[in-house]
Scaffold this motif. Structure first.
Motif: not given
Length: 798
Positions: A128-137, A191-194, A246-250
């Motif tokens: 799913q590769n979410p940007q944040t844990t909120a996006d994960l849920l 951090d969703p990546n952790a 969309a937000a130039n996220e890096q």
């Protein structure tokens, strides 16, 4: 004779080595080792499990057929002829978790649990590769997430949100004494990546977790390396680079794990930068002409000026930065005792409060109410020390002592348009906790019990800074400026008993005491000049449940439980203004309680899952926003402005009801379909008003294809409409800029995500979200969702 003895010895050694057979089990797509594969011989007597290297010792197995089973993989069988085996297993498109941790804080079989619990695995998180844990849920399709700004995400579970749902990180509650009833963004500090996995309990979790767990519990487990099974040091690592448009996220992420027989180490760090978010350009339905960012405020030559936005879909200002890091060490003191320490730190840059930046002085004007409104850096720090015991005795089979210290820092900064004074209100919370948890296994039952204690020290300050002269003057703080403390102590027990092989009885009981004290040097907003608060509350909570496994595939569950939330410092000690109103403390606020019933039916096979859940909750003494009086008047003059007075009040009775449906099926090899749909309704029975945190119909439908190294998912996310008569009138009156003339219009998006495992070490992930570039907002959100969003991520591992 000596020669014969030597030959005999050599033959014995050769025979011994020839029978030291092993099975090496790897994933078909990645070639990586698979841990915890259950290996058994056709005789059903010889069994083994694979270790962290994917190795299972089968030296004791006779020749014959060997089976390999894992919940996430298709079963494999191989004829064993007496030599080493290489086993390649194919991952299921849809896998179903068999073990749950969050229900009683210890591992428990899913078939014995009577409450609905959702699990998100590490593989799902990576895909799913979410940007944040909120996006994960939110991406699960089962948890509704509201956003007031890009740097946020407030989960709503069964009509509860914010301080009525509980965040838990590695066994430690994250909710503190200033978690508010309004929408929160603390979940982005995780951090969703952790994460190794995440579990969500739907419905009250107060018996095990205490106050705040009324709507549910979100339990996050960070990566925890397994012990090495030999003398070789195991070292592994991962790196991630992601970009989205969309937000130039890096985003950049790195983690490393080290494991020995008696020592493990894990470190993870992630950094993300977001620019202003671009919303969708295609406004249809109820979104035509809505939420256009026509003007924004800028300071030019010492004056606030309205600047025309050259792109109505770019939401100025909404960008922010986020940094998360975790370091964990674990040491095995003895075969039956280990100790671990974890350090967690997260911080953000300033986070613009986008919804407040778009508020105007009236419905037909572009004049902005605020020139500046942002949260200061949101900092969270945790030290987590655990000692675990696995010595079976009369009191327990497993025990764990957890000591934790958390430090929270946050601030709110706002300045009215045309005003030179920037108001800053800062909060500092020190939170100390200790918990003792025990698990005792009997022949047909398990007893889980323990105690927990936590204490919050809260400091709050307020000042105004003249941005032209830098002169600083004091102003009211958000919370009592004399300091506040909030203390909880509880005892709990949960008993799980197998009435038969098919029926499991669940029960639990918890007694909790809560103490809150606060003082202020400014009693202007305290009724009748009161300068201190002292609340003492207690609560007794219980739960009963039945899990009836009709056969290997079908299960019926029923659960009845109570939940509670004790008023915290945000409820009883807060002073803040919004629009033409002011919210003041209510020193007579009482705890709110809930009584919830849940009924579910589940049918699960190796290739499909069907689950339907219905629930009903009754709230007593519900804490809601309501009109209030200050020194006998329903208005107050603050800083020369006359404001209508509101406060948190116990509204009497309220009810919540709803349900969810989950369908997942692997229809043919390599293809699967999935659908989730949820709804929550509710009403304040005393005032005949809708409840704020209920949700419209929402969900997700997807088609997934997986073949060897390639996986792709096409999915639709949707959100039903909510009319103005379904939204609390106080919410619309105070925040009219969040809603359209019809209320909250329906929306849907079309999306595509894919991943390709290049080899054992590299994976590429790409996605296209909101393909049609729809302009929409999830219900009650203050910022529009991303428009068409291209995502590209590369993950490396060793």
């Amino acid at each position: 004779m000596r020669l014969n003895h030597k030959i005999t010895l050599l033959l014995l050694l050769a025979t011994t080595f020839s029978y030291s057979q092993k099975a090496h089990i790897v994933d078909e797509a990645s070639g990586k080792s698979i841990v915890d594969v259950f290996v058994y011989h056709e005789n059903k007597e010889d069994v083994a499990y694979s270790d962290e290297k994917g190795i299972a010792d089968i030296s004791a197995f006779p020749k014959g057929l060997i089976f390999f089973q894992h919940p996430s993989y298709h079963q494999q069988s191989i004829a064993f002829l007496g030599s080493d085996i290489d086993v390649i297993m194919r991952e299921k498109i849809m896998s179903f978790n068999e073990v749950i941790i969050s229900a009683n804080k210890w591992e428990q079989e899913e078939e014995s649990i009577s409450q609905e619990i959702m699990t998100i695995s590490k593989k799902t998180i990576q895909f799913q590769n979410p940007q944040t844990t909120a996006d994960l849920l939110a991406g699960s399709g089962q948890v509704f997430v509201q956003k007031s700004q890009l740097g946020g995400g407030s989960p709503k579970i069964r009509g509860f949100a914010a301080n009525s749902v509980l965040l838990v990180v590695d066994g430690v509650r994250m909710n503190n004494a200033i978690f508010r009833s309004g929408n929160l963004q603390n979940i982005i500090n995780i951090d969703p990546n952790a994460l190794e996995s995440s579990e969500v309990i739907f419905g009250p979790g107060s018996v095990i977790y205490g106050s705040d767990a009324m709507g549910g519990v979100m339990d996050f487990h960070s990566i925890d390396p397994k012990w090495s099974t030999d003398d070789i040091i195991d070292i592994s690592g991962n790196a991630l680079a992601r970009y989205s448009t969309a937000a130039n996220e890096q985003t950049g992420h790195i983690d490393v794990s080290v494991a020995q027989k008696k020592f493990t180490f894990f470190h993870s760090s992630s950094f993300t930068s977001f620019d202003d978010l671009r919303a969708g350009s295609r406004r249809s339905g109820g979104y035509q002409g809505e939420f256009e960012r026509n003007f924004y405020a800028a300071r030019i030559n010492g004056q606030d000026q309205l600047i025309q936005n050259n792109d109505l879909n770019v939401q100025r200002f909404s960008g922010y930065d986020l940094f998360n890091t975790i370091s964990k060490v674990k040491y095995r003191i003895s075969p039956k005792t280990d100790i671990s320490y974890g350090f967690y730190f997260s911080t953000t840059s300033d986070i613009p409060r986008y919804d407040n930046l778009t508020e105007t002085l009236g419905p037909n004007t572009d004049s902005l109410a605020a020139a500046e409104w942002y949260y200061g850096p949101q900092k969270w720090q945790m030290h987590n020390l655990k000692v675990s015991f696995y010595e079976s005795n009369a009191l327990f089979d497993q025990a764990r002592v957890t000591l934790a210290y958390q430090k929270f820092e946050e601030s709110r900064n706002d300045r009215d348009f045309g005003d030179d004074r920037l108001r800053t209100r800062s909060e500092f919370v020190d939170m100390y906790s200790i918990s003792l948890d025990f698990d005792k296994d009997y022949s047909k039952s398990n007893l889980y019990y323990g105690l927990d204690f936590y204490h919050n020290d809260v400091r709050s300050e307020g000042f105004r800074t003249n941005i032209e002269t830098n002169a600083v003057t004091p102003t009211e703080s958000r919370y009592p400026d004399g300091g506040s403390d909030f203390t909880s102590f509880a005892l709990y027990g949960s008993y799980v008993y197998a009435l038969t092989d098919q029926v499991t009885f669940n029960s639990g009981l918890r007694f909790n005491t809560i103490s809150l004290k606060a003082s202020t040097t400014n009693s202007q907003a305290f009724s009748n000049g009161v300068s201190s608060l002292d609340l003492q509350n207690s609560a007794l909570n219980g739960s009963l449940g039945l899990a009836i496994n009709l056969n290997d595939n079908n299960k019926i569950s029923y659960n009845i439980s109570t939940g509670f939330r004790a008023p915290n410092i945000d409820d009883v000690g807060k002073v803040f203004d919004v629009g033409n109103s002011i919210v003041v403390p209510n020193p007579n606020l009482n705890p709110e309680y809930s009584l919830s019933n849940e009924l579910s039916f589940q049918r699960k096979t190796d290739r499909a899952l069907f689950k339907i859940v219905a629930f009903h909750s009754r709230l007593f003494d519900a804490i809601v926003d309501g009109t209030f009086t200050l020194n006998g008047a329903n208005t107050a003059t603050i800083d020369g402005e006359t404001l209508e007075v509101f406060s948190k009040v116990n509204a009497g009775d309220a009810e919540l009801y709803g349900g969810s449906l989950i369908i997942t099926a692997e229809i043919v090899d390599n293809w699967a379909v999935s659908k989730t749909i949820s709804y929550t309704g509710g009403k304040d029975l005393t005032n005949d008003e809708p409840l704020r945190h209920t949700t419209p119909v929402f969900g997700k439908a997807s088609v997934t294809h997986q073949r060897k190294k390639f996986r792709s998912e096409f999915y639709i996310e949707y959100n039903g409409a909510r009319g103005r008569d379904e939204i609390p009138s106080a919410e619309i009156d105070r925040k009219p800029y969040l809603y359209t003339e019809s209320g909250s219009p329906a929306w849907y998006t079309l999306n595509l995500k894919s991943s390709y495992q290049i080899n054992e070490h590299f994976n590429i992930n790409a996605g296209l979200e909101n393909i049609l570039d729809q302009h929409y907002r999830p219900y009650s959100s203050g910022i529009s969702a991303p428009g068409r969003n291209f995502i590209l991520a590369v993950r490396a591992s060793l």
